[in-house]
Design a protein around this motif. Structure first.
Motif, PDB file in Angstrom:
ATOM      1  N   GLY A   1      11.329  -6.521  33.038  1.00 11.64           N
ATOM      2  CA  GLY A   1      12.491  -6.988  32.292  1.00 11.64           C
ATOM      3  C   GLY A   1      12.203  -7.180  30.818  1.00 11.64           C
ATOM      4  O   GLY A   1      13.084  -7.020  29.974  1.00 11.64           O
ATOM      5  N   LYS A   2      10.964  -7.525  30.482  1.00 14.11           N
ATOM      6  CA  LYS A   2      10.585  -7.712  29.081  1.00 14.11           C
ATOM      7  C   LYS A   2      10.712  -6.414  28.299  1.00 14.11           C
ATOM      8  O   LYS A   2      11.090  -6.422  27.116  1.00 14.11           O
ATOM      9  CB  LYS A   2       9.148  -8.232  29.012  1.00 14.11           C
ATOM     10  CG  LYS A   2       8.645  -8.494  27.598  1.00 14.11           C
ATOM     11  CD  LYS A   2       7.217  -9.013  27.620  1.00 14.11           C
ATOM     12  CE  LYS A   2       6.701  -9.252  26.206  1.00 14.11           C
ATOM     13  NZ  LYS A   2       5.286  -9.720  26.214  1.00 14.11           N
ATOM     14  N   VAL A   3      10.401  -5.293  28.956  1.00 13.86           N
ATOM     15  CA  VAL A   3      10.516  -3.991  28.292  1.00 13.86           C
ATOM     16  C   VAL A   3      11.961  -3.729  27.885  1.00 13.86           C
ATOM     17  O   VAL A   3      12.250  -3.299  26.765  1.00 13.86           O
ATOM     18  CB  VAL A   3      10.002  -2.874  29.223  1.00 13.86           C
ATOM     19  CG1 VAL A   3      10.280  -1.502  28.623  1.00 13.86           C
ATOM     20  CG2 VAL A   3       8.524  -3.050  29.497  1.00 13.86           C
ATOM     21  N   TRP A   4      12.891  -3.993  28.791  1.00 15.69           N
ATOM     22  CA  TRP A   4      14.305  -3.773  28.491  1.00 15.69           C
ATOM     23  C   TRP A   4      14.801  -4.765  27.443  1.00 15.69           C
ATOM     24  O   TRP A   4      15.611  -4.415  26.580  1.00 15.69           O
ATOM     25  CB  TRP A   4      15.132  -3.915  29.770  1.00 15.69           C
ATOM     26  CG  TRP A   4      14.805  -2.904  30.804  1.00 15.69           C
ATOM     27  CD1 TRP A   4      14.096  -3.095  31.963  1.00 15.69           C
ATOM     28  CD2 TRP A   4      15.150  -1.515  30.795  1.00 15.69           C
ATOM     29  NE1 TRP A   4      13.992  -1.928  32.668  1.00 15.69           N
ATOM     30  CE2 TRP A   4      14.629  -0.950  31.977  1.00 15.69           C
ATOM     31  CE3 TRP A   4      15.857  -0.713  29.903  1.00 15.69           C
ATOM     32  CZ2 TRP A   4      14.795   0.402  32.279  1.00 15.69           C
ATOM     33  CZ3 TRP A   4      16.016   0.625  30.206  1.00 15.69           C
ATOM     34  CH2 TRP A   4      15.493   1.178  31.382  1.00 15.69           C
ATOM     35  N   ARG A   5      14.351  -6.007  27.532  1.00 15.02           N
ATOM     36  CA  ARG A   5      14.825  -7.033  26.612  1.00 15.02           C
ATOM     37  C   ARG A   5      14.406  -6.742  25.176  1.00 15.02           C
ATOM     38  O   ARG A   5      15.133  -7.046  24.229  1.00 15.02           O
ATOM     39  CB  ARG A   5      14.281  -8.404  27.052  1.00 15.02           C
ATOM     40  CG  ARG A   5      14.792  -9.571  26.208  1.00 15.02           C
ATOM     41  CD  ARG A   5      14.519 -10.899  26.882  1.00 15.02           C
ATOM     42  NE  ARG A   5      13.116 -11.106  27.146  1.00 15.02           N
ATOM     43  CZ  ARG A   5      12.565 -11.146  28.367  1.00 15.02           C
ATOM     44  NH1 ARG A   5      13.329 -10.954  29.433  1.00 15.02           N
ATOM     45  NH2 ARG A   5      11.285 -11.357  28.529  1.00 15.02           N
ATOM     46  N   GLU A   6      13.242  -6.127  24.995  1.00 15.98           N
ATOM     47  CA  GLU A   6      12.736  -5.866  23.651  1.00 15.98           C
ATOM     48  C   GLU A   6      13.149  -4.505  23.108  1.00 15.98           C
ATOM     49  O   GLU A   6      12.843  -4.192  21.962  1.00 15.98           O
ATOM     50  CB  GLU A   6      11.199  -5.978  23.663  1.00 15.98           C
ATOM     51  CG  GLU A   6      10.701  -7.388  23.970  1.00 15.98           C
ATOM     52  CD  GLU A   6       9.191  -7.469  24.010  1.00 15.98           C
ATOM     53  OE1 GLU A   6       8.544  -6.386  23.994  1.00 15.98           O
ATOM     54  OE2 GLU A   6       8.648  -8.586  24.063  1.00 15.98           O
TER      55      GLU A   6
END
Length: 224
Positions: free
Chosen positions: A200-205
């Protein structure tokens, strides 16, 4: 969903199945003998296998996006050259000098190598990494279905397109390589070294997907 549908679609629209399925027919058309044309199938398999082995050793060193873009450039150059040679040297009788036919054979090998260490395996690897765990099985089902659908389209339409478009068919596929390279550069997040639980961090950033999905949903996914 966009990546699940577009990754396998772009793979087929790059022209790999057109070359892989019909390389013997194509090489006979441009002047190679029956035995040499059939030999191309064996050579293609060898190149594909060797390039896939190389992929296994470099994927975690260079990252997904880098390999996809580099492989796309290799495929683009070779496919443009294939189209250029055929446009310039393929006569109305469907033949050309053996030297140019041999050059096409080499260019096809370069194309297959570029595909084999980039889009070939990455089409199946990237979707397994970008989907959160709770939707991964559904996402992979869409990826496989999209791959089969576009494989059927290309397999059924290639010979008719080749008869009508001739050498321009390879420029058509080259145009799609430009599109898919742009998609990777702009929209595909890098998952190198990222644990599955924190995807999810990849998508959020990401500059685009972070605005589409929303930070609240992604933070909830990270907690899960």
């Amino acid at each position: 969903l966009a990546i699940a549908v577009l990754m396998p679609a772009f793979t087929q629209l790059s022209g790999i199945n057109a070359i892989g399925f019909y390389a013997p027919v194509l090489l006979r058309t441009v002047g190679m003998g029956e035995s040499l044309a059939l030999l191309s199938t064996v050579v293609t398999v060898v190149i594909y296998t060797a390039s896939t082995v190389v992929f296994m050793f470099v994927i975690d060193r260079f990252g997904r996006r880098t390999l996809l873009i580099a492989g796309s450039l290799q495929m683009l150059v070779s496919e443009v050259l294939i189209g250029a040679v055929m446009a310039a040297k393929l006569g109305d009788e469907g033949g050309m000098a053996r030297g140019y036919a041999a050059a096409l054979f080499v260019l096809m090998g370069v194309y297959v190598a570029g595909y084999s260490w980039s889009w070939g395996p990455m089409t199946w690897l990237v979707p397994t990494e970008v989907f959160p765990l709770e939707i991964r099985s559904a996402g992979q089902s869409i990826t496989v279905a999209s791959g089969f659908v576009f494989t059927i389209f290309i397999a059924q339409g290639f010979l008719a397109m080749l008869c009508r478009m001739r050498a321009w068919l390879f420029f058509f596929f080259a145009g799609w390589i430009v599109v898919m390279t742009g998609f990777v550069y702009l929209f595909l997040p890098e998952t190198k070294g990222m644990p599955i639980e924190q995807i999810g961090k990849v998508w959020r950033e990401h500059w685009f997907w972070g605005r589409v999905v929303g930070s609240d949903e992604l933070q909830a996914t990270d907690k899960l």
